[in-house]
Design an enzyme around this catalytic site. Structure first.
Site, PDB file in Angstrom:
ATOM      1  N   LYS A  21       0.841  -1.205   0.000  1.00 37.04           N
ATOM      2  CA  LYS A  21       0.000   0.000   0.000  1.00 37.04           C
ATOM      3  C   LYS A  21       0.870   1.247   0.000  1.00 37.04           C
ATOM      4  O   LYS A  21       0.642   2.179  -0.770  1.00 37.04           O
ATOM      5  CB  LYS A  21      -0.881  -0.023   1.250  1.00 37.04           C
ATOM      6  CG  LYS A  21      -1.657   1.258   1.482  1.00 37.04           C
ATOM      7  CD  LYS A  21      -2.561   1.155   2.701  1.00 37.04           C
ATOM      8  CE  LYS A  21      -1.858   1.523   3.971  1.00 37.04           C
ATOM      9  NZ  LYS A  21      -2.404   2.678   4.679  1.00 37.04           N
ATOM     10  N   GLY A  91      -5.089   8.205   5.766  1.00 36.98           N
ATOM     11  CA  GLY A  91      -4.283   9.258   6.399  1.00 36.98           C
ATOM     12  C   GLY A  91      -3.127   9.716   5.532  1.00 36.98           C
ATOM     13  O   GLY A  91      -2.929  10.917   5.314  1.00 36.98           O
ATOM     14  N   ARG A 120      -8.398  12.470  13.444  1.00 35.60           N
ATOM     15  CA  ARG A 120      -6.917  12.468  13.486  1.00 35.60           C
ATOM     16  C   ARG A 120      -6.363  13.885  13.316  1.00 35.60           C
ATOM     17  O   ARG A 120      -6.875  14.678  12.529  1.00 35.60           O
ATOM     18  CB  ARG A 120      -6.365  11.511  12.401  1.00 35.60           C
ATOM     19  CG  ARG A 120      -6.730  10.070  12.709  1.00 35.60           C
ATOM     20  CD  ARG A 120      -6.414   9.128  11.571  1.00 35.60           C
ATOM     21  NE  ARG A 120      -5.001   8.881  11.400  1.00 35.60           N
ATOM     22  CZ  ARG A 120      -4.501   8.059  10.472  1.00 35.60           C
ATOM     23  NH1 ARG A 120      -5.322   7.409   9.648  1.00 35.60           N
ATOM     24  NH2 ARG A 120      -3.216   7.870  10.371  1.00 35.60           N
ATOM     25  N   SER A 164       3.459  11.990  13.553  1.00 33.44           N
ATOM     26  CA  SER A 164       3.422  11.198  12.328  1.00 33.44           C
ATOM     27  C   SER A 164       4.560  11.580  11.395  1.00 33.44           C
ATOM     28  O   SER A 164       4.871  12.765  11.248  1.00 33.44           O
ATOM     29  CB  SER A 164       2.084  11.436  11.618  1.00 33.44           C
ATOM     30  OG  SER A 164       2.096  10.845  10.338  1.00 33.44           O
ATOM     31  N   SER A 165       5.136  10.577  10.738  1.00 34.96           N
ATOM     32  CA  SER A 165       6.166  10.840   9.722  1.00 34.96           C
ATOM     33  C   SER A 165       5.542  11.342   8.427  1.00 34.96           C
ATOM     34  O   SER A 165       6.227  11.841   7.545  1.00 34.96           O
ATOM     35  CB  SER A 165       6.927   9.549   9.420  1.00 34.96           C
ATOM     36  OG  SER A 165       6.082   8.641   8.744  1.00 34.96           O
ATOM     37  N   ASP A 309       3.086  -0.486  11.496  1.00 33.75           N
ATOM     38  CA  ASP A 309       1.836  -1.098  11.035  1.00 33.75           C
ATOM     39  C   ASP A 309       1.783  -2.612  11.241  1.00 33.75           C
ATOM     40  O   ASP A 309       0.809  -3.255  10.847  1.00 33.75           O
ATOM     41  CB  ASP A 309       1.614  -0.775   9.545  1.00 33.75           C
ATOM     42  CG  ASP A 309       1.249   0.696   9.344  1.00 33.75           C
ATOM     43  OD1 ASP A 309       0.907   1.367  10.327  1.00 33.75           O
ATOM     44  OD2 ASP A 309       1.314   1.165   8.188  1.00 33.75           O
ATOM     45  N   ASN A 332       2.420   6.658  18.992  1.00 33.68           N
ATOM     46  CA  ASN A 332       1.698   7.208  17.834  1.00 33.68           C
ATOM     47  C   ASN A 332       0.654   6.242  17.268  1.00 33.68           C
ATOM     48  O   ASN A 332      -0.134   6.610  16.412  1.00 33.68           O
ATOM     49  CB  ASN A 332       2.650   7.815  16.788  1.00 33.68           C
ATOM     50  CG  ASN A 332       3.062   6.855  15.699  1.00 33.68           C
ATOM     51  OD1 ASN A 332       3.141   5.652  15.921  1.00 33.68           O
ATOM     52  ND2 ASN A 332       3.340   7.403  14.527  1.00 33.68           N
ATOM     53  N   ARG A 340      -5.098   2.872  18.683  1.00 33.82           N
ATOM     54  CA  ARG A 340      -4.686   1.469  18.577  1.00 33.82           C
ATOM     55  C   ARG A 340      -4.046   0.944  19.859  1.00 33.82           C
ATOM     56  O   ARG A 340      -3.548  -0.180  19.878  1.00 33.82           O
ATOM     57  CB  ARG A 340      -3.726   1.274  17.390  1.00 33.82           C
ATOM     58  CG  ARG A 340      -4.422   1.310  16.060  1.00 33.82           C
ATOM     59  CD  ARG A 340      -3.467   1.070  14.907  1.00 33.82           C
ATOM     60  NE  ARG A 340      -4.197   1.067  13.645  1.00 33.82           N
ATOM     61  CZ  ARG A 340      -3.629   1.157  12.445  1.00 33.82           C
ATOM     62  NH1 ARG A 340      -2.312   1.234  12.346  1.00 33.82           N
ATOM     63  NH2 ARG A 340      -4.367   1.153  11.359  1.00 33.82           N
ATOM     64  N   LYS A 410      -9.692  -1.282   3.695  1.00 37.24           N
ATOM     65  CA  LYS A 410      -8.846  -0.071   3.657  1.00 37.24           C
ATOM     66  C   LYS A 410      -7.460  -0.425   3.100  1.00 37.24           C
ATOM     67  O   LYS A 410      -6.866   0.330   2.351  1.00 37.24           O
ATOM     68  CB  LYS A 410      -8.725   0.530   5.065  1.00 37.24           C
ATOM     69  CG  LYS A 410      -7.942   1.824   5.092  1.00 37.24           C
ATOM     70  CD  LYS A 410      -7.957   2.459   6.472  1.00 37.24           C
ATOM     71  CE  LYS A 410      -7.386   3.865   6.470  1.00 37.24           C
ATOM     72  NZ  LYS A 410      -5.927   3.934   6.361  1.00 37.24           N
TER      73      LYS A 410
HETATM   74  O1  LIG Z   1       3.885   7.239   5.039  1.00 41.65           O
HETATM   75  C1  LIG Z   1       3.110   6.280   5.027  1.00 41.65           C
HETATM   76  O2  LIG Z   1       2.687   5.779   3.964  1.00 41.65           O
HETATM   77  C2  LIG Z   1       2.672   5.719   6.319  1.00 41.65           C
HETATM   78  C3  LIG Z   1       3.281   6.111   7.482  1.00 41.65           C
HETATM   79  C4  LIG Z   1       2.948   5.558   8.815  1.00 41.65           C
HETATM   80  O3  LIG Z   1       2.202   6.520   9.535  1.00 41.65           O
HETATM   81  P1  LIG Z   1       2.821   7.421  10.740  1.00 41.65           P
HETATM   82  O4  LIG Z   1       4.015   8.110  10.229  1.00 41.65           O
HETATM   83  O5  LIG Z   1       1.694   8.365  11.042  1.00 41.65           O
HETATM   84  O6  LIG Z   1       3.111   6.490  11.879  1.00 41.65           O
HETATM   85  C5  LIG Z   1       2.111   4.297   8.671  1.00 41.65           C
HETATM   86  O7  LIG Z   1       1.555   3.946   9.918  1.00 41.65           O
HETATM   87  C6  LIG Z   1       1.011   4.461   7.654  1.00 41.65           C
HETATM   88  O8  LIG Z   1       0.254   3.302   7.534  1.00 41.65           O
HETATM   89  C7  LIG Z   1       1.572   4.749   6.289  1.00 41.65           C
HETATM   90  C1  LIG Z   2      -2.344   3.945   9.701  1.00 36.10           C
HETATM   91  C2  LIG Z   2      -2.475   3.441   8.491  1.00 36.10           C
HETATM   92  O1  LIG Z   2      -2.673   4.180   7.355  1.00 36.10           O
HETATM   93  P1  LIG Z   2      -2.922   5.755   7.203  1.00 36.10           P
HETATM   94  O2  LIG Z   2      -2.165   6.490   8.270  1.00 36.10           O
HETATM   95  O3  LIG Z   2      -2.421   6.077   5.844  1.00 36.10           O
HETATM   96  O4  LIG Z   2      -4.412   5.987   7.326  1.00 36.10           O
HETATM   97  C3  LIG Z   2      -2.361   1.979   8.266  1.00 36.10           C
HETATM   98  O5  LIG Z   2      -2.351   1.549   7.097  1.00 36.10           O
HETATM   99  O6  LIG Z   2      -2.289   1.206   9.232  1.00 36.10           O
END
Ligand SMILES: O=C(O)C1=C[C@@H](OP(=O)(O)O)[C@@H](O)[C@H](O)C1
Ligand SMILES: C=C(OP(=O)(O)O)C(=O)O
Length: 430
Positions: A21, A91, A120, A164-165, A309, A332, A340, A410
């Site tokens: 993904k 997100g 969020r 979040s990154s 994840d 986070n 979570r 999702k």
């Molecule tokens: O950059 C990305 O594609 C993602 C970053 C991560 O989020 P965080 O940086 O908010 O932990 C991850 O949990 C999310 O599923 C996908």
């Molecule tokens: C947190 C996740 O995705 P996103 O932050 O992109 O909604 C995820 O895939 O577990």
């Protein structure tokens, strides 16, 4: 739609891991930001990746797709003047496109999941965009959010990496296209740091040059760069596969998963190391993982931020381990599709697990004898909660009914088909 998970002692079979993904969303985006035509082989099909497809099309990318690949003719630094974008519950898609919307006159991101993405926080990105002249209207840092770009030029940007990154990744996608050079400094800690490695990898593949410090806290980005149209191949997805591997680990099993590269930059690759630490019999060679579970697992201690994840799947495996497991540095996880930590542990407790929470830790007192089950689980709109509770249900004494399990789509729409193919007793019910 609900899913009934009935205890299943044995799993057996071979599967192709679904496509990543996180790589799919990134490749779709960099293809849209290029001016020529890019091709992406084996893109993921899920609600989140579909959200990125939909939004880049709305912004002017021209897309054609067959069973194997997708071709995208991008809009470069000139997205179409679109009034509204719908990112679903994704997100990363929202955050990346909030930054890209700085290239457009006036875009509103609508709030279709008030109980999930709608809760969020995006304040850190809103603040960072403000520093380069982007005007953002928002609902206390949350959706709906309107971005009025146009004036964005680049420059010095400070962004917090505490929550979040994705905020940093978003800025890394945007700044190469701006008129002026940029310098990005990450403040506080950088959570989910490993994922930023995937962003940088994809940017490099797209011909973008970024100077990053070794600790990933400072960046120099020249402006007026061009994304190149390229050919990309999406690798297998570790976060989704982590749930399948955890299912194999808690049962008597012989399960093989293909397409999981040993040297992948996905942090969730750590599921392999964690299962090994738990003494689950497995091999991993030439992209093929084989788990031959005997139902026995040992407790583990793990820095969950390295594999954000996959933590829920790891915790689900630890529910049946001998001893007490601890997953630390996971605060986070509270800012995801649901909380979570609190929400997930509440559902685990309902199923009969013995778990405790701290602000940034999950502690699991393992129950090798199994858990009681026989309850209804609230999915909290969260695909990873659904997958993790399914793992637990396979080894519960009574069936688990997972409410609204369709939200698994999702990231992993065929999760239950995959488990069924391995012999799991999982049924959709109205
Ligand atoms: O950059 C990305 O594609 C993602 C970053 C991560 O989020 P965080 O940086 O908010 O932990 C991850 O949990 C999310 O599923 C996908
Ligand atoms: C947190 C996740 O995705 P996103 O932050 O992109 O909604 C995820 O895939 O577990």
């Amino acid at each position: 739609m609900d899913v009934l998970v009935t205890p299943t002692p044995k799993l057996q079979g071979e599967l192709q891991a679904l496509s990543s993904k996180n790589y799919t969303t990134r490749y779709l985006l960099v293809a849209a930001l290029a001016e020529g035509t890019s091709t992406i082989y084996y893109p993921a099909h899920s609600e989140d990746s579909d959200a990125m497809r939909r939004c880049i099309r709305d912004l002017g990318a021209v897309i054609e797709e067959d069973d194997e690949k997708i071709t995208i003719t991008g809009f470069g630094r000139n997205p179409k003047d679109v009034k509204e974008l719908d990112v679903g519950n994704a997100g990363a898609v929202l955050r990346f496109l909030m930054a890209i919307a700085a290239l457009a006159p006036d875009v509103t991101f609508i709030n279709r999941y008030p109980e999930s993405l709608g809760k969020r926080p995006h304040d850190d990105l809103i603040d960072a965009l403000g520093q380069i002249g982007v005007d953002v209207t928002h609902n206390d840092g949350k959706l709906p959010i309107t971005i009025r770009g146009g004036a964005a030029k680049g420059g010095k940007i400070q962004v917090s990496g505490n929550v979040s990154s994705q905020f940093l990744s978003a800025l890394l996608f945007l700044t190469p296209l701006l008129e002026d050079d940029s310098e990005i400094e990450v403040l506080h800690d950088l959570k989910s740091k490993v994922v930023v490695g995937q962003t940088l990898e994809v940017l490099t593949q797209a011909g973008i040059v970024i100077e990053a410090s070794d600790d990933l806290m400072h960046y120099k980005v020249a402006g007026r760069q061009k994304y190149e149209a390229k050919k990309y191949v999406v690798q297998g997805d570790y976060p989704g596969s982590a749930a399948v591997l955890a299912a194999a680990a808690v049962t008597q099993s012989d399960v093989t998963l293909h397409r999981l590269e040993e040297n992948s930059k996905q942090g969730e690759r750590a599921i392999i190391d964690v299962l090994r630490m738990m003494e689950v019999p497995l091999t991993h060679e030439i992209g093929i993982v084989r788990v031959q579970g005997n139902g026995k697992l040992k407790a583990v201690e793990f820095d969950g931020d390295k594999a954000t994840d996959a933590v829920l799947a790891m915790v689900a495996a630890a529910v049946f381990a001998e001893g007490t497991s601890r997953f630390y540095d996971v605060e986070n996880l509270r800012y995801k599709e649901c909380d979570r930590i609190t929400d997930y542990l509440n559902e685990l407790r309902k199923a009969g697990a013995n778990v405790e929470e701290r602000q940034s830790e999950i502690i699991v007192h393992g129950r090798p004898e199994g858990v009681e089950g026989g309850v209804e689980i609230n999915a909290h709109y969260d695909h990873r909660v659904i997958m993790a509770l399914t793992v637990v249900g396979l080894r519960a004494k009574q069936p688990l009914r997972i409410r609204d399990a369709h939200h698994v789509a999702k990231s992993y729409p065929i999760f239950f088909d995959h488990l069924k193919a391995l012999g799991a007793n999982v049924e959709w019910i109205e």
